[in-house]
Scaffold this motif. Structure first.
Motif, PDB file in Angstrom:
ATOM      1  N   SER A 149      15.310   4.953   2.516  1.00 19.50           N
ATOM      2  CA  SER A 149      14.775   5.631   1.325  1.00 19.50           C
ATOM      3  C   SER A 149      13.672   4.780   0.721  1.00 19.50           C
ATOM      4  N   SER A 150      12.601   5.450   0.211  1.00 17.98           N
ATOM      5  CA  SER A 150      11.489   4.714  -0.392  1.00 17.98           C
ATOM      6  C   SER A 150      10.729   5.625  -1.342  1.00 17.98           C
ATOM      7  N   ASP A 151      10.309   5.117  -2.471  1.00 16.61           N
ATOM      8  CA  ASP A 151       9.472   5.839  -3.441  1.00 16.61           C
ATOM      9  C   ASP A 151       8.021   5.596  -3.066  1.00 16.61           C
ATOM     10  N   ALA A 152       7.306   6.666  -2.687  1.00 17.16           N
ATOM     11  CA  ALA A 152       5.920   6.510  -2.239  1.00 17.16           C
ATOM     12  C   ALA A 152       5.152   7.786  -2.523  1.00 17.16           C
ATOM     13  N   ASN A 153       3.847   7.664  -2.755  1.00 16.94           N
ATOM     14  CA  ASN A 153       2.962   8.813  -2.964  1.00 16.94           C
ATOM     15  C   ASN A 153       1.597   8.494  -2.345  1.00 16.94           C
ATOM     16  N   PRO A 154       1.187   9.181  -1.288  1.00 14.76           N
ATOM     17  CA  PRO A 154       1.885  10.325  -0.692  1.00 14.76           C
ATOM     18  C   PRO A 154       3.204   9.910  -0.061  1.00 14.76           C
ATOM     19  N   PRO A 155       4.089  10.863   0.223  1.00 17.48           N
ATOM     20  CA  PRO A 155       5.396  10.507   0.774  1.00 17.48           C
ATOM     21  C   PRO A 155       5.257   9.706   2.072  1.00 17.48           C
ATOM     22  N   VAL A 156       6.303   8.903   2.358  1.00 13.63           N
ATOM     23  CA  VAL A 156       6.316   8.093   3.580  1.00 13.63           C
ATOM     24  C   VAL A 156       6.164   9.008   4.791  1.00 13.63           C
ATOM     25  N   ASP A 157       5.238   8.660   5.657  1.00 12.64           N
ATOM     26  CA  ASP A 157       5.062   9.462   6.865  1.00 12.64           C
ATOM     27  C   ASP A 157       5.421   8.687   8.134  1.00 12.64           C
ATOM     28  N   LYS A 158       5.898   7.431   7.971  1.00 10.70           N
ATOM     29  CA  LYS A 158       6.299   6.654   9.143  1.00 10.70           C
ATOM     30  C   LYS A 158       7.373   5.649   8.741  1.00 10.70           C
ATOM     31  N   TYR A 159       8.456   5.630   9.517  1.00 12.79           N
ATOM     32  CA  TYR A 159       9.534   4.669   9.301  1.00 12.79           C
ATOM     33  C   TYR A 159       9.703   3.832  10.575  1.00 12.79           C
ATOM     34  N   THR A 160      10.004   2.559  10.395  1.00  9.34           N
ATOM     35  CA  THR A 160      10.295   1.664  11.518  1.00  9.34           C
ATOM     36  C   THR A 160      11.615   0.954  11.229  1.00  9.34           C
ATOM     37  N   TRP A 161      12.510   0.928  12.252  1.00 11.72           N
ATOM     38  CA  TRP A 161      13.831   0.305  12.086  1.00 11.72           C
ATOM     39  C   TRP A 161      13.885  -1.024  12.831  1.00 11.72           C
ATOM     40  N   TYR A 162      14.612  -1.976  12.199  1.00 15.34           N
ATOM     41  CA  TYR A 162      14.761  -3.323  12.767  1.00 15.34           C
ATOM     42  C   TYR A 162      16.245  -3.692  12.817  1.00 15.34           C
ATOM     43  N   PHE A 163      16.627  -4.319  13.961  1.00 13.83           N
ATOM     44  CA  PHE A 163      17.983  -4.858  14.116  1.00 13.83           C
ATOM     45  C   PHE A 163      17.846  -6.337  14.436  1.00 13.83           C
ATOM     46  N   GLN A 164      18.447  -7.139  13.554  1.00 17.29           N
ATOM     47  CA  GLN A 164      18.340  -8.588  13.698  1.00 17.29           C
ATOM     48  C   GLN A 164      16.862  -8.999  13.801  1.00 17.29           C
ATOM     49  N   ASN A 165      16.039  -8.341  12.916  1.00 16.90           N
ATOM     50  CA  ASN A 165      14.607  -8.608  12.812  1.00 16.90           C
ATOM     51  C   ASN A 165      13.829  -8.230  14.065  1.00 16.90           C
ATOM     52  N   LYS A 166      14.414  -7.413  14.907  1.00 18.19           N
ATOM     53  CA  LYS A 166      13.708  -6.929  16.078  1.00 18.19           C
ATOM     54  C   LYS A 166      13.582  -5.413  15.977  1.00 18.19           C
ATOM     55  N   THR A 167      12.421  -4.918  16.401  1.00 21.98           N
ATOM     56  CA  THR A 167      12.134  -3.494  16.265  1.00 21.98           C
ATOM     57  C   THR A 167      12.906  -2.672  17.264  1.00 21.98           C
ATOM     58  N   PHE A 168      13.481  -1.546  16.779  1.00 22.63           N
ATOM     59  CA  PHE A 168      14.082  -0.582  17.682  1.00 22.63           C
ATOM     60  C   PHE A 168      12.984   0.093  18.480  1.00 22.63           C
ATOM     61  N   GLN A 169      13.258   0.376  19.673  1.00 27.88           N
ATOM     62  CA  GLN A 169      12.257   1.068  20.467  1.00 27.88           C
ATOM     63  C   GLN A 169      12.059   2.501  19.991  1.00 27.88           C
ATOM     64  N   ASN A 170      13.111   3.174  19.650  1.00 24.78           N
ATOM     65  CA  ASN A 170      13.022   4.575  19.243  1.00 24.78           C
ATOM     66  C   ASN A 170      13.382   4.769  17.769  1.00 24.78           C
ATOM     67  N   GLY A 171      13.267   3.759  16.969  1.00 20.39           N
ATOM     68  CA  GLY A 171      13.649   3.870  15.563  1.00 20.39           C
ATOM     69  C   GLY A 171      12.464   4.081  14.657  1.00 20.39           C
ATOM     70  N   GLY A 195       0.336   5.205   4.707  1.00 20.95           N
ATOM     71  CA  GLY A 195      -1.126   5.230   4.829  1.00 20.95           C
ATOM     72  C   GLY A 195      -1.814   4.374   3.799  1.00 20.95           C
ATOM     73  N   ARG A 196      -1.127   4.074   2.683  1.00 19.30           N
ATOM     74  CA  ARG A 196      -1.691   3.181   1.678  1.00 19.30           C
ATOM     75  C   ARG A 196      -1.087   1.790   1.764  1.00 19.30           C
ATOM     76  N   GLY A 197       0.047   1.703   2.428  1.00 21.40           N
ATOM     77  CA  GLY A 197       0.694   0.418   2.574  1.00 21.40           C
ATOM     78  C   GLY A 197       2.098   0.594   3.106  1.00 21.40           C
ATOM     79  N   SER A 198       2.821  -0.519   3.198  1.00 23.82           N
ATOM     80  CA  SER A 198       4.184  -0.478   3.710  1.00 23.82           C
ATOM     81  C   SER A 198       5.054  -1.441   2.924  1.00 23.82           C
ATOM     82  N   MET A 199       6.387  -1.258   3.065  1.00 20.57           N
ATOM     83  CA  MET A 199       7.346  -2.139   2.415  1.00 20.57           C
ATOM     84  C   MET A 199       8.629  -2.157   3.224  1.00 20.57           C
ATOM     85  N   ASN A 200       9.175  -3.380   3.427  1.00 21.34           N
ATOM     86  CA  ASN A 200      10.443  -3.554   4.114  1.00 21.34           C
ATOM     87  C   ASN A 200      11.589  -3.487   3.116  1.00 21.34           C
TER      88      ASN A 200
END
Length: 674
Positions: free
Chosen positions: A485-507, A532-537
């Motif tokens: 979940s994230s508060d963003a405008n425009p709404p979030v259009d891309k999510y990336t998932w990490y496990f133990q600080n490593k990126t999921f291939q399909n997340g 598109g304006r920025g990102s946040m972990n």
């Protein structure tokens, strides 16, 4: 056939009814006197030069009074001193001239002039003579009165009428201060010892006229002024012309020519009657007025009036107006009424008046229609995307007259904002400023709110977090869903998932599902949101099966253990410092003599012995910076021994008594004395 009396020449003339203007100037009928053969009587015949149709009946008059109805001819005695006249029944007012039976000496009235035309305000004399007999009483009267009445007794002529003449005359009627109402036929009547003269015969017709200048266009840029009267003035007068009050011409002709562009003032008079001049003719002098005066408020009734002083009277009025700076348009009439005037009627207005003498334009007036605010709206600057942290200005616009003097700003579903200016500024706009805004515009005539405008503040993701479902204990092999979940405008259009600080291939979706959770899935999970304006972990979320310690739990337990050990170490250090301070002198004395009956105490500090004095000094100077990693206490059986500064702990030896050993690690600051 219509018989018409021409009193100017004392004759009748013939004309066809309906075409009276085409009558022939010939005698239509008259009385003829002829002696009768073998008789003492004379015959009177009412003779005509044209044959009257319809077998008319003739009426005979003796001394002005009806004597009988009879057909022509009519017999009379030859020595009669009476006068006779005839007429046709139904047209009694048309008499033939009176004739005497013998010669010209008989009873009759002879008028000096049968028609007189004179100027209004002047004096006129009318006169007549009578025939053979002397009169005993005489008077003048108006023929339009039902009963003959002496004019000297008529209230309408009091002070203006004078009657002169006695015996056989002439008898004169003088009327002064003539007015147009004096126009009438005046007759004279008299009495003798033997008879009374009748009232039926025509007398003198008086016409009273004023002077009037008529303007007619002429050829080649000229116009003609005519000094006009309603009748032809008697005695062929001389006309005098005046321009702007100055005499410019004396002429027997009543006409005067001027330029068609000449709009000066002209009037005429008759010589000898200069004070009885005509009204002046001149071009229009035009003005315009507005009713009511003062402020003009939209919706009220307003009348524009075009007035012009002109002679002849104005023939046409034309209004010219210019609405709100546009081209001039026109409308006609001396008045223009706005039943419910609108703001669109504001503009410049003037009128044009025209008569035969020329054209004149009024001054221009400005119709300033007042109205309350309308078309109130809000605009946003800049007009494109609004980014958090930028400067944004809202502007309230409204059409009002007088201009808006107070603005009010509102945020929809919220209280009014501070400020009453036309603009509202966000120096550094934030996401909390998102919403719909509108304004109110007010002047002295009213208030109007605008429609709302949306202020959409764009910003990069914030408050990014991970939640897990189900929220309770996880059962091995169950399905687990992670949601980013994230508060963003425009709404979030891309999510990336990490496990133990490593990126999921399909997340890369907002949710990540683990269909069968196993122990190998235990660990830290976090997501990254991008718009598109920025990102946040997000912060890492530890997910594990029940009973499986995680590194986070181990770390937490470790921290708690370290804190407890530190507290114990600090307590031990304080005890050692107190003990060392109390036995310093005894320790030194024992060392100098090489004696010691007490069991020595050894400190293992990072594998090296520590000088007690140095340790005391370091503990005193930097006790706040000392950290204890681990503390272990063991027993040793020694005699009481002095405390040394540097102690290398030997391997433990078996003694008769148990010894206590302490393994202590001191983290000393680099600046501590060695």
């Amino acid at each position: 056939m219509l018989v018409v009396w021409d009193s100017t020449v004392n004759i009748y003339s013939c004309a066809v009814e309906g075409q009276e203007g085409l009558h022939s100037p010939v005698v239509c009928f008259q009385v003829k006197v002829t002696p009768q053969q073998f008789s003492a009587y004379k015959t009177l015949t009412c003779s005509t030069t044209c044959t009257l149709t319809g077998n008319p009946t003739y009426i005979w008059y003796k001394n002005g009074q009806i004597v009988t109805d009879n057909t022509s001819p009519y017999s009379v005695l030859p020595n009669a001193v009476d006068s006779y006249s005839c007429a046709v029944k139904g047209q009694e007012y048309l008499h033939s001239p009176a004739v005497c039976v013998q010669g010209q000496s008989c009873n009759r009235v002879t008028y000096t002039k049968r028609r007189i035309c004179v100027l209004k305000g002047s004096t006129v004399d009318m006169s007549c003579t009578v025939g053979y007999y002397s009169t005993t009483s005489t008077f003048w009267f108006r023929s339009d009165k039902s009963t003959p009445e002496d004019l000297t007794r008529d209230p309408g002529y009091t002070g203006r009428v004078k009657h002169t003449g006695t015996y056989k005359g002439p008898f004169i009627l003088r009327i002064s201060g003539l007015i147009e109402e004096d126009s009438a036929e005046y007759r004279f009547t008299f009495k003798t010892y033997n008879f009374e003269w009748g009232h039926s015969f025509p007398g003198t017709t008086l016409s009273v006229t004023g002077l009037q200048v008529k303007v007619t266009p002429a050829a080649e840029g000229q116009k003609t002024l005519t000094c006009s009267t309603t009748c032809t003035l008697t005695d062929n007068p001389t006309y005098i012309w005046y321009k702007n009050g100055q005499n410019v011409q004396d002429n027997s002709s009543p006409m005067y020519s001027i330029s068609s562009e000449d709009a000066d003032s002209y009037y005429c008079a008759v010589k000898g009657h200069n004070g009885l001049s005509s009204p002046a003719v001149y071009g229009p002098k035009t003005t315009v007025s507005v009713s009511p005066s003062g402020e003009i408020v939209e919706g009220s009734s307003v009348t524009l009036t075009c007035s012009s002083d002109a002679n002849p009277p104005v023939q046409s009025y034309t209004w010219w107006y210019k609405k709100n700076g546009g081209d001039y348009q026109s409308m006609t009439g001396p008045h223009h009424v706005f039943n419910q005037i609108q703001s669109s009627d504001s503009g410049e207005y003037y009128c044009e008046a025209q008569n035969e003498m020329g054209t004149d334009w009024s001054r221009t007036i400005n119709m300033d229609v007042k109205y309350d605010p309308k078309s109130t709206s809000v605009s946003v600057s800049p007009s494109g995307e609004i980014v958090e942290g930028s400067s944004v200005t809202l502007t309230c616009s409204s059409d009002a007259n007088p201009p808006v003097d107070k603005y009010t700003w509102y945020k929809k579903n919220g209280a009014s904002l501070t400020g009453s200016e036309k603009t509202y500024n966000f120096t550094t706009i934030s996401s909390e400023d998102r919403g719909e805004y509108y304004c109110g515009a007010e002047n002295k005539y009213g208030h109007l709110n605008s429609s709302s405008v949306s202020v959409d503040v764009q910003y990069d993701p914030k408050n990014t977090s991970v939640s897990v479902s189900p929220s309770g204990d996880i059962v091995e092999g169950s399905s687990v869903t992670l949601t980013c979940s994230s508060d963003a405008n425009p709404p979030v259009d891309k999510y990336t998932w990490y496990f133990q600080n490593k990126t999921f291939q399909n997340g890369f979706g907002q949710m990540y599902n683990i269909s069968k959770f196993k122990s190998k899935d235990n660990g830290h999970y976090h997501c990254e949101a991008w718009n598109g304006r920025g990102s946040m972990n997000s912060t890492a979320l530890m997910i594990s099966l029940p009973g499986k310690q995680t590194s986070v739990m181990n770390a937490a337990v470790g921290i708690i253990v370290v804190v407890l050990v530190l507290i114990l170490c600090l307590s031990g250090l304080m005890w050692f410092r107190k003990k060392a301070s109390k036995s310093t002198s005894d320790t030194r004395h024992t060392a100098d003599n090489g004696q010691g009956d007490s069991s020595p105490v050894y400190d293992n500090i990072s594998g090296m012995a520590m000088n007690p004095t140095a340790a005391q000094t370091a503990a005193t100077d930097d006790q706040d910076d000392v950290h204890y990693a681990s503390v272990h206490f063991s027993r040793a059986k020694y005699e009481e021994v002095p405390l040394y500064s540097n102690v290398q702990l030997p391997q433990p030896q078996k003694q008769d008594e148990d010894f206590q050993y302490a393994a202590v690690k001191f983290n000393l600051p680099s600046a501590a004395p060695k």
